[in-house]
Design an enzyme around this catalytic site. Structure first.
Site, mmCIF file in Angstrom:
data_model
loop_
_atom_site.group_PDB
_atom_site.id
_atom_site.type_symbol
_atom_site.label_atom_id
_atom_site.label_comp_id
_atom_site.label_asym_id
_atom_site.label_seq_id
_atom_site.Cartn_x
_atom_site.Cartn_y
_atom_site.Cartn_z
ATOM 1 C CE1 TYR A 17 -35.029 -3.514 2.835
ATOM 2 C CE2 TYR A 17 -36.559 -3.947 0.681
ATOM 3 C CZ TYR A 17 -35.763 -3.841 2.668
ATOM 4 O OH TYR A 17 -36.754 -2.796 3.009
ATOM 5 C CG HIS A 43 -33.420 -11.998 -3.522
ATOM 6 N ND1 HIS A 43 -33.640 -11.466 -4.070
ATOM 7 C CD2 HIS A 43 -32.247 -11.987 -5.191
ATOM 8 C CE1 HIS A 43 -33.312 -10.135 -4.071
ATOM 9 N NE2 HIS A 43 -32.780 -10.645 -5.150
ATOM 10 C CE LYS A 53 -38.155 -7.627 -11.702
ATOM 11 N NZ LYS A 53 -36.551 -6.510 -11.205
ATOM 12 C CE LYS A 68 -42.763 -11.926 -3.897
ATOM 13 N NZ LYS A 68 -43.966 -11.992 -2.346
#
Ligand code: PAF
Length: 279
Positions: free
Chosen positions: A32, A37, A148, A183
């Site tokens: 996803y 990424h 993150k 994100k």
């Protein structure tokens, strides 16, 4: 974009690359994929001859009450993003391919017992196990992880050192939406009012950062200011607000670098994390 489902298939491709003297970068993901990424993949592409993106929702890092079943999946969109970012292939195994009645797991002490480890006690064992398996299968020169998941990055660095993997771990900056929200694949769980409420995470961290920049040394004061900002938001419930040594993850009483300021906050039912690091 080539999507490889089997470990043996991936191993034989990797063997060919090695025979040709090529370097390999690995970007481990649960799919996803989003801009965060993409930034990892693009960096891996710049720094290696070949890049493998693993796309595997790893069951062993989810507790029974967590979102393994509902975790978002979209391999076609992932393949498009990987192609655009210049990856060489996607490794997308089924759970049975990765775990054939496995009895061996990788556990780490201390670093995994604090911060997210308190609420998610089995999580890092699952992460360390699957990442070790990916390292053994792909044998990368470098592996890329987002800041993150700062605790994960710290844990993986320690695991690589402890178990002598000989792989360079590259930590990459947090990528944010234009309004500041970090994100995350889990942002997709948020309804419009929760999405708005989720801004309290980045807003509160900005307050912490400003206090530190202004010379505040008392960690209690900084944590209280961050928590107060989050508590203004009725849809938010704090899991933790902590400031720790960035290498040992031990809590600090007085501010000094390198430090990690990390928060986990429930917005409705969705648990979000965010952080900043002072090197
Ligand atoms: O950060 C993630 O997406 C996962 O924890 C990882 C590193 C891919 C292991 O499943």
């Amino acid at each position: 974009m080539q999507i490889i489902k089997k470990i043996d298939g991936l191993r034989s491709i990797v063997r060919e690359w090695r025979r040709a003297g090529l370097t390999i970068g690995l970007v481990p993901t649960m799919g996803y994929l989003h801009e965060g990424h993409k930034s990892l993949i693009e960096r891996a592409v710049r720094e290696n001859d070949k890049v493998v993106v693993s796309d595997f929702v790893n069951p062993t890092q989810f507790a029974p009450n967590e979102d393994f079943e509902s975790y978002p999946r979209d391999i076609d969109a992932d393949a498009r993003l990987c192609e655009g970012a210049g990856a060489s292939l996607i490794f997308n195994p089924e759970p049975d391919e990765m775990y054939d009645n496995a009895l061996t797991f990788v556990d780490m002490r201390k670093l995994t017992e604090v911060l997210c480890g308190k609420t998610r006690p089995i999580h890092f064992s699952g992460v360390c196990t699957v990442v070790s398996k990916l390292f053994n299968i792909v044998t990368p020169d470098r592996a890329y992880f987002g800041q993150k998941d700062a605790q994960q990055l710290c844990v993986i660095r320690k695991m690589v050192k402890d178990l002598n993997f000989g792989i360079e771990i590259v930590g990459c900056p947090i990528i944010r939406e234009s309004d500041g929200l970090a994100k995350s694949s889990r942002n997709t769980y948020l309804n419009p009012s929760e999405r708005q409420a989720a801004l309290c995470l980045s807003r509160s961290l900005e307050i912490g950062k400003r206090l530190l920049a202004d010379g505040e040394k008392n960690i209690g004061v900084i944590i209280a200011a961050i928590a107060a900002e989050i508590e203004k938001e009725p849809l938010a419930k704090i899991d933790y607000v902590e400031i720790a040594d960035w290498n040992t993850l031990e809590p600090l009483e007085t501010a000094r670098a390198p430090l990690l300021c990390a928060i986990a906050v429930y917005i409705g039912k969705t648990r979000l994390i965010d952080n900043f690091i002072v090197e």
